[in-house]
Design an enzyme around this catalytic site. Structure first.
Site, mmCIF file in Angstrom:
data_model
loop_
_atom_site.group_PDB
_atom_site.id
_atom_site.type_symbol
_atom_site.label_atom_id
_atom_site.label_comp_id
_atom_site.label_asym_id
_atom_site.label_seq_id
_atom_site.Cartn_x
_atom_site.Cartn_y
_atom_site.Cartn_z
ATOM 1 N N ARG A 1 34.315 -9.622 -18.517
ATOM 2 C CA ARG A 1 35.605 -10.311 -18.694
ATOM 3 C C ARG A 1 35.834 -11.283 -17.549
ATOM 4 O O ARG A 1 35.419 -11.027 -16.419
ATOM 5 C CB ARG A 1 36.755 -9.298 -18.727
ATOM 6 C CG ARG A 1 36.610 -8.203 -19.771
ATOM 7 C CD ARG A 1 36.730 -8.728 -21.191
ATOM 8 N NE ARG A 1 38.009 -9.369 -21.427
ATOM 9 C CZ ARG A 1 39.101 -8.728 -21.803
ATOM 10 N NH1 ARG A 1 39.058 -7.434 -22.022
ATOM 11 N NH2 ARG A 1 40.234 -9.379 -21.997
ATOM 12 N N PRO B 1 45.846 -7.035 -26.928
ATOM 13 C CA PRO B 1 47.052 -6.267 -26.557
ATOM 14 C C PRO B 1 46.686 -5.087 -25.647
ATOM 15 O O PRO B 1 45.708 -4.401 -25.892
ATOM 16 C CB PRO B 1 47.580 -5.756 -27.895
ATOM 17 C CG PRO B 1 46.865 -6.512 -28.940
ATOM 18 C CD PRO B 1 45.579 -6.994 -28.352
ATOM 19 N N GLU B 2 47.451 -4.903 -24.598
ATOM 20 C CA GLU B 2 47.256 -3.772 -23.691
ATOM 21 C C GLU B 2 48.393 -2.775 -23.932
ATOM 22 O O GLU B 2 49.191 -2.955 -24.844
ATOM 23 C CB GLU B 2 47.207 -4.282 -22.242
ATOM 24 C CG GLU B 2 46.088 -5.318 -22.063
ATOM 25 C CD GLU B 2 45.974 -5.872 -20.654
ATOM 26 O OE1 GLU B 2 46.359 -5.180 -19.705
ATOM 27 O OE2 GLU B 2 45.489 -6.997 -20.517
#
Ligand code: ZN
Length: 290
Positions: A280, A2-3
Site C-alpha cells: 500500500r 472502508p475501514e
C-alpha cells in the site's frame, strides 16, 4: 477501502432500517450469475445464486452488527440462526429504499448486484462498483475460520495486550510498523487512512521495524489508533472514494485528516514522501517521522 469507522457508519444506519424485517425474495445481478457460471466468486462466496436466493427467502433480520470491517446480519428462519457476513471491499454500499429509483447516484445504481425484496414491500440493496465486496451466508462465525482469527475489537479491553504481544512476536517484529498495524490479526479495522494518521501523530516512520519501537511507544501508538478510530466513528467516517452509508451520505472525517493524501506536512511544511509498504502507498513526513 472502508475501514472500521466507515463500516460502523453503515451498520448504525442499516441496523434500524433492516432489523425486524423479513426477506420475501432475492434478486442477483446477471453479472454475478455469469461470474459464478465461469467459476469466479464475484461477491457471493461458496454458494450458487440459486441456492442463495432459495435460502434467503423467509429470512428475518434480527439485528445488524459490526465485527472489524465486516457487517453481520443476524438472521433467523424456522427457528434456526444464520449469519450473513458482508464485506464492502473497495466500493460496496447498502441502501434501504422503497424502489430502485431511490438509489440516486448513477455509479451505484449501475452496479446493483443483490436486491432483497422485503415482505413489507421495501428493498435492501447491495451495490458494488468494483465488485471486491463479499457476501457469505453461514450458520455461525466458526463456519468461516478467518472470522475467528481477527484481532479483538480495538475498543475492547484486551485489544491493547493482544497488540503488544503479537507485535513483539517473531512474525511481526521485523515487519514495517505500518504493515503490522494494518494487519487484521494484530488490530481490527485499521486500514491505510487511519494507520497513516496515527503514525504521523506519533512521529513514527511507517517503514520503521516494529521490534525497533519500544514497548511503551508501541502502547502509545495503539492508544493513538484507538483515539483516531473513535474520532472517525463520531465524524461518520471519511468520505474518501466510494464510501456511503445507507442514506447515501458520507462522513466528514476527511476534513480532519492531516497526513493521508497530503502533499505537504501540516506541522513543518516539508514535502511529504510516498513509499509502498506492505503493498500500500504510504505518505509520511521525512522530517517529523523517524
Ligand atoms: Zn513535518
Amino acid at each position: 477501502m472502508p475501514e472500521l469507522p466507515e463500516v460502523e457508519g453503515v451498520v448504525r444506519s442499516l441496523g434500524p432500517a433492516a432489523a425486524g424485517r423479513t426477506v420475501r425474495d432475492a434478486v442477483i445481478s446477471e453479472t454475478i450469475v455469469r461470474s459464478k457460471a465461469e467459476s469466479k466468486e464475484a461477491i457471493l462466496k461458496n454458494i450458487s445464486p440459486e441456492e442463495f436466493v432459495f435460502r434467503m427467502r423467509g429470512m428475518q433480520v434480527l439485528r445488524v452488527t459490526r465485527r472489524s470491517k465486516y457487517i453481520y446480519f443476524h438472521l433467523e428462519k424456522n427457528g434456526e440462526s444464520f449469519l450473513l457476513v458482508s464485506h464492502l471491499g473497495m466500493s460496496g454500499a447498502w441502501f434501504a429504499v422503497g424502489s430502485l429509483d431511490e438509489v440516486t447516484e448513477g455509479k451505484f445504481r449501475r452496479h446493483i448486484h443483490v436486491i432483497f425484496e422485503m415482505e413489507d414491500g421495501g428493498l435492501l440493496v447491495y451495490a458494488d462498483i468494483r465488485r471486491f465486496g463479499e457476501l457469505r451466508l453461514i450458520g455461525e462465525e466458526s463456519d468461516h475460520p478467518p472470522l475467528l482469527a481477527m484481532a479483538p475489537e480495538p475498543f475492547d479491553e484486551e485489544a491493547e495486550g493482544h497488540f503488544l504481544e503479537l507485535s513483539a512476536s517473531r512474525k511481526y517484529r521485523d515487519k514495517p510498523i505500518k504493515e503490522t498495524i494494518m494487519d487484521g490479526h494484530v488490530i481490527s479495522g485499521c486500514g491505510n487512512i487511519y494507520a497513516t494518521e496515527a503514525l504521523f501523530r506519533m512521529g513514527i516512520h511507517p517503514a520503521r521495524k516494529t521490534g525497533r519501537i519500544s514497548m511503551e511507544r508501541r502502547a502509545k501508538l495503539f492508544r493513538s489508533i484507538v483515539e483516531i478510530l473513535r474520532e472517525a466513528v463520531e465524524a461518520g467516517g471519511s468520505s474518501i472514494s466510494d464510501y456511503r452509508n445507507i442514506n447515501g451520505q458520507a462522513g466528514s472525517m476527511q476534513d480532519r485528516l492531516r497526513m493521508y493524501g497530503k502533499k505537504h506536512c501540516p506541522d513543518c511544511g516539508s514535502e511529504t514522501k510516498r513509499r509502498t509498504i506492505g503493498g500500500r502507498t504510504s505518505v509520511y513526513c521525512p522530517k517529523c517521522q523517524h
